[in-house]
Design a protein around this motif. Structure first.
Motif, PDB file in Angstrom:
ATOM      1  N   LEU A   1       0.714  -1.052   0.095  1.00 27.89           N
ATOM      2  CA  LEU A   1       0.072  -0.063  -0.038  1.00 27.89           C
ATOM      3  C   LEU A   1       0.683   1.191   0.152  1.00 27.89           C
ATOM      4  O   LEU A   1       0.602   2.313  -0.529  1.00 27.89           O
ATOM      5  CB  LEU A   1      -0.999  -0.016   1.337  1.00 27.89           C
ATOM      6  CG  LEU A   1      -1.851   1.355   1.307  1.00 27.89           C
ATOM      7  CD1 LEU A   1      -2.641   1.468  -0.078  1.00 27.89           C
ATOM      8  CD2 LEU A   1      -3.003   1.218   2.360  1.00 27.89           C
TER       9      LEU A   1
ATOM     10  N   THR B   1      -0.005  15.635  -7.815  1.00 30.10           N
ATOM     11  CA  THR B   1       0.370  17.019  -7.103  1.00 30.10           C
ATOM     12  C   THR B   1       1.237  17.911  -7.818  1.00 30.10           C
ATOM     13  O   THR B   1       1.502  19.068  -8.144  1.00 30.10           O
ATOM     14  CB  THR B   1       0.698  16.976  -5.655  1.00 30.10           C
ATOM     15  OG1 THR B   1      -0.223  15.969  -5.001  1.00 30.10           O
ATOM     16  CG2 THR B   1       0.745  18.461  -4.999  1.00 30.10           C
TER      17      THR B   1
ATOM     18  N   GLY C   1     -11.967  13.469   0.207  1.00 28.03           N
ATOM     19  CA  GLY C   1     -11.443  12.371   1.098  1.00 28.03           C
ATOM     20  C   GLY C   1     -11.714  11.207   0.771  1.00 28.03           C
ATOM     21  O   GLY C   1     -12.325  10.676  -0.226  1.00 28.03           O
TER      22      GLY C   1
HETATM   23  C1  HEM Z   1      -0.076  14.368  -2.180  1.00 24.90           C
HETATM   24  C2  HEM Z   1      -0.095  13.098  -1.863  1.00 24.90           C
HETATM   25  C3  HEM Z   1      -1.213  12.490  -1.082  1.00 24.90           C
HETATM   26  C4  HEM Z   1      -2.339  13.022  -0.724  1.00 24.90           C
HETATM   27  C5  HEM Z   1      -2.882  14.177  -1.323  1.00 24.90           C
HETATM   28  C6  HEM Z   1      -2.946  11.898   0.158  1.00 24.90           C
HETATM   29  C7  HEM Z   1      -4.365  11.875   0.677  1.00 24.90           C
HETATM   30  C8  HEM Z   1      -4.795  11.099   1.404  1.00 24.90           C
HETATM   31  C9  HEM Z   1      -6.193  11.136   2.017  1.00 24.90           C
HETATM   32  C10 HEM Z   1      -7.185  12.329   1.675  1.00 24.90           C
HETATM   33  C11 HEM Z   1      -6.488   9.961   2.499  1.00 24.90           C
HETATM   34  C12 HEM Z   1      -7.697   9.584   3.342  1.00 24.90           C
HETATM   35  C13 HEM Z   1      -7.681   9.965   4.808  1.00 24.90           C
HETATM   36  C14 HEM Z   1      -8.862   9.793   5.549  1.00 24.90           C
HETATM   37  O1  HEM Z   1      -9.681   8.961   5.440  1.00 24.90           O
HETATM   38  O2  HEM Z   1      -9.523  10.774   6.299  1.00 24.90           O
HETATM   39  C15 HEM Z   1      -5.239   9.119   2.751  1.00 24.90           C
HETATM   40  C16 HEM Z   1      -4.876   8.045   3.121  1.00 24.90           C
HETATM   41  C17 HEM Z   1      -3.777   7.342   3.170  1.00 24.90           C
HETATM   42  N1  HEM Z   1      -2.774   7.463   2.510  1.00 24.90           N
HETATM   43 FE1  HEM Z   1      -2.350   9.310   1.372  1.00 24.90          FE
HETATM   44  N2  HEM Z   1      -2.119  11.043   0.194  1.00 24.90           N
HETATM   45  C18 HEM Z   1      -0.650  11.284  -0.211  1.00 24.90           C
HETATM   46  C19 HEM Z   1       0.123  10.719  -0.261  1.00 24.90           C
HETATM   47  C20 HEM Z   1       0.476   9.396   0.460  1.00 24.90           C
HETATM   48  C21 HEM Z   1       1.852   8.670   0.525  1.00 24.90           C
HETATM   49  C22 HEM Z   1       2.953   9.071  -0.148  1.00 24.90           C
HETATM   50  C23 HEM Z   1       1.403   7.518   1.328  1.00 24.90           C
HETATM   51  C24 HEM Z   1       2.411   6.490   1.614  1.00 24.90           C
HETATM   52  C25 HEM Z   1       3.746   6.530   1.615  1.00 24.90           C
HETATM   53  C26 HEM Z   1       0.180   7.552   1.619  1.00 24.90           C
HETATM   54  C27 HEM Z   1      -0.634   6.465   2.214  1.00 24.90           C
HETATM   55  C28 HEM Z   1      -1.714   6.678   2.655  1.00 24.90           C
HETATM   56  C29 HEM Z   1      -2.449   5.540   3.524  1.00 24.90           C
HETATM   57  C30 HEM Z   1      -1.704   4.216   3.875  1.00 24.90           C
HETATM   58  C31 HEM Z   1      -3.809   5.812   3.769  1.00 24.90           C
HETATM   59  C32 HEM Z   1      -4.893   4.930   4.502  1.00 24.90           C
HETATM   60  C33 HEM Z   1      -5.073   5.568   6.111  1.00 24.90           C
HETATM   61  C34 HEM Z   1      -6.005   4.799   6.616  1.00 24.90           C
HETATM   62  O3  HEM Z   1      -6.956   4.252   6.141  1.00 24.90           O
HETATM   63  O4  HEM Z   1      -5.957   4.542   7.797  1.00 24.90           O
HETATM   64  N3  HEM Z   1      -0.619   8.715   0.935  1.00 24.90           N
HETATM   65  N4  HEM Z   1      -4.335   9.880   1.887  1.00 24.90           N
END
Ligand code: HEM
Length: 505
Positions: free
Chosen positions: A295, A307, A367
C-alpha cells in the motif's frame, strides 16, 4: 448471594426496554438538514453522477455545514466546514474513524488487504503503526538523499524527452518509494512495478461509482450474465492485479534477502525485526508485511505525481508564479544551483507554491469516506451508527473567507502572518482527518517540495506552440474520481542555464 435464572431474565428485559427507550429518545431528535428524501429511494436522485464534492458544496448554501442524506436507507453525512470536521472527525474520532463496507473494492476486486478500507479496529491499528514507524516526520530525512538523487533523473527525463513529461514526473515518486519500501531500483519510466502501483490505486479507489453496492450488498452475488451485472466479471479480472501488487515486489525482495543482496528497506527491516523477536515469519505475518508495504508504494505514486503535475499546470497558466519562484531560488542559491532539503527553510515562496498546489486542486477532493461506529448527537441532531461521512476537503480549501479568490493559484496567501480567519494549513485538510489521516503526508510533502524546487531551478516551463506559432492553452482537465488524475498539457521545458545541463547530464 446467588443470582437466580429469573433475576437474569428480569434484568435482561429491563435492560432491553431501557436501551429501546434510550435509542427511541435519541431517534426522536432530528437528523441534520438535507434535501427532502422520497419514500424508499430516499435521496437517490439527489446524488450526482460525479463531482460529489461540488454538489455537497452547493447543498451547503441551503442546508449549512452539515448535510444529511439517506439513500435506500443508507445514511450519508457531508461536512463542509473545517470547524465541524474538526469537531466530529478529530475530536470525536473514536466514533468517526471506521469505513463503509467498500463492497466493490474489498469483496469483488479483492483489494481487501488495503489499510484504507479496513474498519476501525485492531488490524487497522497494526498497519497504521507500521506506517508510523516508516513515515513519521523524524524518519523522512532518511529518504532525502534518495529523493535528491531521483529528482535529478526526473530532470534528465524532462530535458531529453519533454513531450513525455508526465511519465518522468510519475517515475519520480515511484522510484523513491520503490527504493524506500523494497530497495528496488526503478529502471525507466515504463517500470512494471510503478505501472502496477498506479493501476492499483486507480482501480482500488474507484469508490464513488460503486457506492450503490454498499446500498445493496446482495448485488455482489448476482451472476455475471445478469443484465447490468458485467461489473462482477470485470472485478474478477482485477483480482490478479490485486495479488500482483501485494506480493510480486515483496517476493522479489525476499529472494534478494536469501541471496544476501537486498538493500535495507521497509520490507527487509520488517521481516528481520519479526525474525529477531519471534524466530520466524509465519504466513500470516508475511501477509501483513506484504500488504502494508504494497500500500505504501501504491498510495505514494499517483497522489504525489498528480500534485507535481498540478504545479506544472499552474506554472503554464500563470508564468509569474515560476518567475517569482525562480527569482527566490536564484537569489538564495545562485542561478543554476539545484536546491537540496537543507535550503528548504530559505525558500518560503517555493514552499508556498507547494502548499498552493495541494490546496488549489486537491487530489483527493472529498477524502476517503469514513463511517460512524456508534450513534452520535451533534448540536441536537442525530447521526446514526453506520453513517457514511464525507469530509469535503475541496469545499473547505475553497472557502472564499479563508482563501479569497479560491479558484486562483496564489502562493502569496501562504506568506502572510497567521490570522484568525486566515488559511487553514493544507496538511490539516488535504490529507484527510482524525485517526485515518494520511500516514504518508510527510513523505509526500518532502517529495513535492524537492520536485517543484528542482524543476523551477532548472527549467522555464512554457506552452508549446501549434503549427502557426500560437501557444496552445494548457489542459485543465482532472478525472472526476476519488483520487484525481490531471491530463498532461502540450508544453516545453527549456533549461535555464548550461550549469543545470551539466548537473543533469
Ligand atoms: C500528495 C500526496 C497525498 C495525498 C493528497 C494523500 C491523501 C490522502 C487522503 C485524503 C487519505 C484519506 C484520509 C482519511 O480517510 O481521512 C489518505 C489515506 C492514506 N494515505 Fe495518503 N495521500 C498522499 C500521499 C500518500 C503517500 C506518499 C503514502 C504512503 C507513503 C500514503 C498512504 C496513505 C495510506 C496508507 C492511507 C490510508 C490511511 C487509513 O485508512 O488509515 N499517502 N491519503
Amino acid at each position: 448471594m446467588l443470582i437466580s435464572f429469573s433475576d437474569v431474565i428480569f434484568a435482561s428485559i429491563v435492560l432491553t426496554i431501557l436501551v429501546f427507550f434510550l435509542r427511541r429518545r435519541k431517534r426522536t431528535l432530528p437528523y441534520p438538514p438535507g434535501p427532502k428524501p422520497y419514500p424508499i429511494i430516499g435521496n437517490a436522485l439527489d446524488l450526482p453522477e460525479s463531482h460529489l464534492w461540488l454538489k455537497a458544496g452547493e447543498w451547503s448554501k441551503t442546508y449549512g455545514d452539515l448535510v444529511f442524506l439517506k439513500v435506500f436507507g443508507q445514511p450519508m453525512l457531508f461536512i463542509n466546514s473545517y470547524e465541524v470536521v474538526f469537531e466530529l472527525l478529530e475530536k470525536r474520532s473514536g466514533i468517526y474513524s471506521s469505513r463503509p463496507p467498500f463492497t466493490m473494492s474489498k469483496d469483488l476486486r479483492q483489494f481487501d488487504w488495503i489499510l484504507s478500507f479496513f474498519p476501525y479496529g485492531e488490524r487497522m491499528r497494526k498497519y497504521r503503526a507500521i506506517f508510523h514507524k516508516f513515515f513519521q516526520p523524524i524518519v523522512i530525512p532518511e529518504y532525502h538523499s534518495v529523493m535528491e538523487n531521483e529528482v535529478i533523473k526526473m530532470l534528465r527525463g524532462l530535458k531529453e524527452d519533454p513531450e513525455q513529461y508526465e511519465k518522468h514526473v510519475r517515475r519520480f515518486p515511484g522510484a523513491v518509494i520503490m527504493k524506500n519500501v523494497y530497495g528496488y531500483e526503478v529502471q525507466d519510466e515504463k517500470d512494471p512495478y510503478v505501472a502496477m502501483g498506479e493501476a492499483c490505486i486507480s482501480q482500488a479507489f474507484d469508490v464513488e461509482d460503486y457506492l450503490f453496492l454498499d446500498f445493496f450488498p446482495w448485488m455482489r452475488h448476482l451472476p455475471e450474465w445478469f443484465p447490468g451485472a458485467s461489473f462482477i466479471g470485470e472485478a474478477k479480472e482485477l483480482r490478479k492485479l490485486s495479488r500482483a501488487v501485494q506480493f510480486d515486489a515483496h517476493n522479489m525482495t525476499k529472494e534478494r534477502m536469501k541471496r544476501g543482496d537486498a538493500p535495507e528497506c521497509m520490507t527487509t527491516v520488517l521481516l528481520e525485526d519479526h525474525r529477531e523477536k519471534e524466530g520466524d515469519v509465519d504466513a500470516e505475518e508475511d501477509l501483513h508485511i506484504a500488504s502494508a508495504s504494497a500500500l505504501a508504494y501504491a498510495a505514494a505514486v499517483d497522489t504525489t505525481a498528480s500534485t507535481i503535475m498540478t504545479f506544472i499546470l499552474a506554472a503554464l497558466l500563470d508564468p509569474e508564479i515560476q518567475e517569482k519562484g525562480q527569482e527566490e531560488l536564484d537569489r538564495v542559491l545562485g542561478k543554476g544551483t539545484l536546491p537540496t532539503f537543507a535550503d528548504r527553510g530559505s525558500l518560503p515562496y517555493v514552499q508556498a507554491i507547494c502548499f498552493e498546489a495541494i490546496r488549489w486542486e486537491p487530489i483527493v477532493p472529498i477524502g476517503l469516506v469514513h463511517a460512524t461506529s456508534a450513534d452520535d448527537v451533534y448540536n441536537g441532531q442525530f447521526i446514526p451508527a453506520g453513517t457514511m461521512v464525507f469530509g469535503n476537503a475541496w469545499h473547505i480549501l475553497h472557502d472564499p473567507v479563508r482563501f479569497p479568490e479560491p479558484d486562483k493559484f496564489k502562493p502569496e496567501r501562504w506568506l502572510g502572518p497567521e490570522t484568525e480567519n486566515g488559511p487553514i494549513p493544507v496538511q490539516k485538510v488535504a490529507f484527510g482527518f482524525g485517526r485515518r489521516i494520511c500516514p504518508g503526508r510527510h513523505w509526500a510533502d518532502s517529495a513535492v517540495f524537492i520536485a517543484v524546487a528542482s524543476i523551477l531551478a532548472s527549467f522555464n516551463i512554457e506552452r508549446a506552440k501549434d503549427a502557426n506559432g500560437v501557444p496552445i492553452p494548457p489542459t485543465h482537465n482532472y478525472s472526476a474520481k476519488t483520487v484525481r488524475h490531471l491530463d498532461p498539457s502540450k508544453c516545453v521545458f527549456t533549461p535555464r542555464t548550461s550549469k543545470v545541463l551539466d548537473t543533469v547530464r
